[in-house]
Design a protein around this motif. Structure first.
Motif, PDB file in Angstrom:
ATOM      1  N   SER A 184       0.839  -1.201   0.000  1.00 26.25           N
ATOM      2  CA  SER A 184       0.000   0.000   0.000  1.00 26.25           C
ATOM      3  C   SER A 184       0.868   1.243   0.000  1.00 26.25           C
ATOM      4  N   LYS A 185       0.345   2.281  -0.601  1.00 26.42           N
ATOM      5  CA  LYS A 185       1.070   3.536  -0.641  1.00 26.42           C
ATOM      6  C   LYS A 185       1.128   4.146   0.745  1.00 26.42           C
ATOM      7  N   GLY A 186       2.222   4.848   1.001  1.00 19.45           N
ATOM      8  CA  GLY A 186       2.359   5.503   2.286  1.00 19.45           C
ATOM      9  C   GLY A 186       3.634   5.094   2.990  1.00 19.45           C
ATOM     10  N   PRO A 187       3.972   5.756   4.074  1.00 26.43           N
ATOM     11  CA  PRO A 187       5.207   5.471   4.810  1.00 26.43           C
ATOM     12  C   PRO A 187       5.136   4.139   5.547  1.00 26.43           C
ATOM     13  N   ALA A 188       6.288   3.561   5.817  1.00 20.51           N
ATOM     14  CA  ALA A 188       6.344   2.298   6.556  1.00 20.51           C
ATOM     15  C   ALA A 188       6.196   2.528   8.054  1.00 20.51           C
ATOM     16  N   PHE A 189       6.623   3.708   8.521  1.00 20.33           N
ATOM     17  CA  PHE A 189       6.559   4.019   9.949  1.00 20.33           C
ATOM     18  C   PHE A 189       5.621   5.201  10.183  1.00 20.33           C
ATOM     19  N   TYR A 190       5.126   5.303  11.397  1.00 21.38           N
ATOM     20  CA  TYR A 190       4.389   6.497  11.793  1.00 21.38           C
ATOM     21  C   TYR A 190       4.617   6.728  13.269  1.00 21.38           C
ATOM     22  N   TYR A 191       4.253   7.896  13.727  1.00 24.33           N
ATOM     23  CA  TYR A 191       4.283   8.130  15.163  1.00 24.33           C
ATOM     24  C   TYR A 191       2.991   8.811  15.596  1.00 24.33           C
ATOM     25  N   SER A 192       2.621   8.579  16.836  1.00 27.68           N
ATOM     26  CA  SER A 192       1.510   9.278  17.448  1.00 27.68           C
ATOM     27  C   SER A 192       1.959   9.718  18.836  1.00 27.68           C
ATOM     28  N   SER A 209       0.157  -0.394   9.913  1.00 27.91           N
ATOM     29  CA  SER A 209      -0.575  -1.631   9.636  1.00 27.91           C
ATOM     30  C   SER A 209      -1.912  -1.377   8.945  1.00 27.91           C
ATOM     31  N   MET A 210      -2.264  -0.111   8.737  1.00 31.70           N
ATOM     32  CA  MET A 210      -3.529   0.228   8.103  1.00 31.70           C
ATOM     33  C   MET A 210      -3.272   1.141   6.915  1.00 31.70           C
ATOM     34  N   TYR A 211      -4.258   1.224   6.019  1.00 30.79           N
ATOM     35  CA  TYR A 211      -4.192   2.186   4.935  1.00 30.79           C
ATOM     36  C   TYR A 211      -4.227   3.590   5.527  1.00 30.79           C
ATOM     37  N   ILE A 212      -3.470   4.507   4.945  1.00 26.67           N
ATOM     38  CA  ILE A 212      -3.357   5.833   5.551  1.00 26.67           C
ATOM     39  C   ILE A 212      -4.654   6.622   5.497  1.00 26.67           C
ATOM     40  N   ASN A 213      -5.586   6.232   4.643  1.00 25.62           N
ATOM     41  CA  ASN A 213      -6.895   6.895   4.608  1.00 25.62           C
ATOM     42  C   ASN A 213      -7.949   6.037   5.299  1.00 25.62           C
ATOM     43  N   ALA A 214      -7.515   5.270   6.314  1.00 22.92           N
ATOM     44  CA  ALA A 214      -8.433   4.338   6.985  1.00 22.92           C
ATOM     45  C   ALA A 214      -9.618   5.047   7.614  1.00 22.92           C
ATOM     46  N   ASP A 215      -9.380   6.243   8.186  1.00 18.88           N
ATOM     47  CA  ASP A 215     -10.489   6.932   8.851  1.00 18.88           C
ATOM     48  C   ASP A 215     -11.575   7.344   7.861  1.00 18.88           C
ATOM     49  N   PRO A 256      -4.164  13.676  15.667  1.00 18.31           N
ATOM     50  CA  PRO A 256      -3.562  13.236  14.402  1.00 18.31           C
ATOM     51  C   PRO A 256      -2.368  12.324  14.599  1.00 18.31           C
ATOM     52  N   ILE A 257      -2.156  11.428  13.624  1.00 24.04           N
ATOM     53  CA  ILE A 257      -0.967  10.589  13.542  1.00 24.04           C
ATOM     54  C   ILE A 257      -0.137  11.101  12.364  1.00 24.04           C
ATOM     55  N   TYR A 258       1.176  11.119  12.524  1.00 25.01           N
ATOM     56  CA  TYR A 258       2.032  11.713  11.514  1.00 25.01           C
ATOM     57  C   TYR A 258       3.032  10.695  10.980  1.00 25.01           C
ATOM     58  N   ALA A 259       3.341  10.815   9.685  1.00 22.23           N
ATOM     59  CA  ALA A 259       4.369   9.976   9.077  1.00 22.23           C
ATOM     60  C   ALA A 259       4.742  10.519   7.718  1.00 22.23           C
ATOM     61  N   ASP A 260       5.931  11.116   7.629  1.00 19.77           N
ATOM     62  CA  ASP A 260       6.475  11.588   6.348  1.00 19.77           C
ATOM     63  C   ASP A 260       5.459  12.388   5.542  1.00 19.77           C
TER      64      ASP A 260
END
Length: 399
Positions: A184-192, A209-215, A256-260
């Motif tokens: 899936s498109k998007g960063p491999a890591f994120y932080y909250s 572990s989820m699609y970045i547009n999951a919400d 919000p959760i952030y990643a790249d």
């Protein structure tokens, strides 16, 4: 309103921290603080540096910050650690409830004002505390719970263990990151943001572990809901973005959760699995928002491995109570629950070992185990928990 560079050292100062809005500047300038200077500081660290360097005659501090944010309890703790003079400390917040009030007052904050401000009340409270501060701190001493300090042996073990684990697991990190990016498109890591020892807030790292547009997918998944949520359907249709009850008050996501450069809602999982009146109102089996790789790394807890970097940084320990999202931590401010924050924040802890793979655990059970760990924490007990954690990690459970 003065800047730190244009201060009259012969006139008392009311330090304003974090006030960026023009209307608040105007509001405060119209307040009558009996001739005291209003001096603005962009953040708490600048305040401390200027105060120490110039021996500023500060009579009170008014900080525009949420209670659990950097300008709230964290700034209060910094002032105490630096042995700064004891003066009245006030907070101006947007979000407030009775539990947060208790938490703030217990920590030594003089008063909390919720926006919109009332000029008369603000003036009276600030001046009352300034005039009577000596008597108040003498007659009403504030007893704060001491914050946990990591022992030398535990810190050495944490750094060595986490460092060796990162080196050994580096190939796995590369493979997992590639698998996530390929699926899936998007960063491999994120932080909250998470709340750890002593309500300290820090960046908490995980594999995505989820699609970045999951919400944004929640509205499309309503037909999969296991529970009767007819009352929620109409509300969801009316909103372009899916917001939890807390966020709806402000009209935008507060978690919000952030990643790249990517951003999505930290409360997405909580929204989908949240509880109202003690029972879940939205739950999906085989949640399609979770990627295939994400499902695997969740079940095996591989998604948690980036937190080894949190251990190296000192935000967490190998063993401790799991750090909580801010919206969960702010609810645990009673005497029976706040004890868990006196223990170190950890990768694994007592409740993970005791309950993982053994069925659903109630909030009361988890809190009891967290408090038990906090009361009995020792380096020897930590080693025992680590040895018990290894088989628990690989028990099949969708978390």
């Amino acid at each position: 309103m003065e800047n730190p560079g244009s201060i009259n050292p012969d006139i008392q100062i009311i330090a304003l921290v974090g006030f960026a809005e023009d209307f608040l500047h105007s509001f405060l300038e119209n307040c009558d603080f009996e001739g005291r200077q209003l001096v603005h500081f962009d953040n708490g660290m600048i305040l401390v540096q200027e105060w120490e360097a110039k021996k500023l005659p500060i009579a009170a501090i008014i900080s525009h910050s949420e209670i659990l944010s950097n300008g709230g309890l964290s700034l209060m703790e910094t002032l105490k650690n630096r042995n700064m003079p004891s003066i009245p400390f006030f907070l101006v917040v947007r979000y407030f409830n009775s539990n947060l009030r208790i938490l703030a007052l217990t920590a030594g904050i003089s008063d909390v004002f919720r926006l919109p401000l009332q000029q008369n009340r603000l003036e009276k409270r600030v001046l009352f505390f300034i005039h009577n501060w000596a008597s108040l701190i003498k007659e009403l001493p504030v007893h704060t719970r001491s914050i946990y300090r990591t022992g030398l042996a535990k810190r050495i073990f944490d750094v060595c263990f986490a460092g060796m684990a990162l080196i050994m697991l580096f190939p796995l990190f590369i493979l997992v990151a590639l698998a996530i990016r390929l699926e899936s498109k998007g960063p491999a890591f994120y932080y909250s943001l998470r709340t750890g020892t002593g309500f300290k807030i820090f960046k908490f790292y995980k594999f995505r572990s989820m699609y970045i547009n999951a919400d944004q997918k929640v509205k499309d998944l309503m037909h999969l809901n296991q529970y009767n949520i007819d009352q929620k359907k109409e509300q969801l249709k009316q909103d372009d973005a899916v917001l939890c009850e807390a966020c709806m008050q402000t009209g935008k996501c507060q978690y919000p959760i952030y990643a790249d450069g990517a951003k999505w809602c930290e409360k997405d999982d909580v929204y989908v699995n949240s509880q109202k009146n003690g029972s879940a109102f939205f739950k999906i089996t085989n949640d399609p928002r979770i990627t295939k790789v994400g499902n695997f790394i969740r079940n095996t807890s591989i998604d948690e491995l980036p937190q080894l970097w949190n251990v190296i940084k000192g935000d967490m320990s190998i063993v401790g109570n799991r750090p909580l999202p801010i919206y969960e931590a702010e609810k645990l401010t009673t005497d029976k629950s706040v004890l868990r924050f006196a223990a170190p924040a950890g990768l694994t802890g007592l409740w993970q070992v005791e309950k993982r793979g053994k069925g659903k655990m109630s909030e009361e059970e988890r809190l009891m185990l967290d408090n038990t760990y906090a009361k009995n924490q020792s380096f020897i007990n930590d080693i025992k928990l680590i040895l018990r954690t290894i088989p628990a990690i690989f028990q099949k459970e969708s978390v």
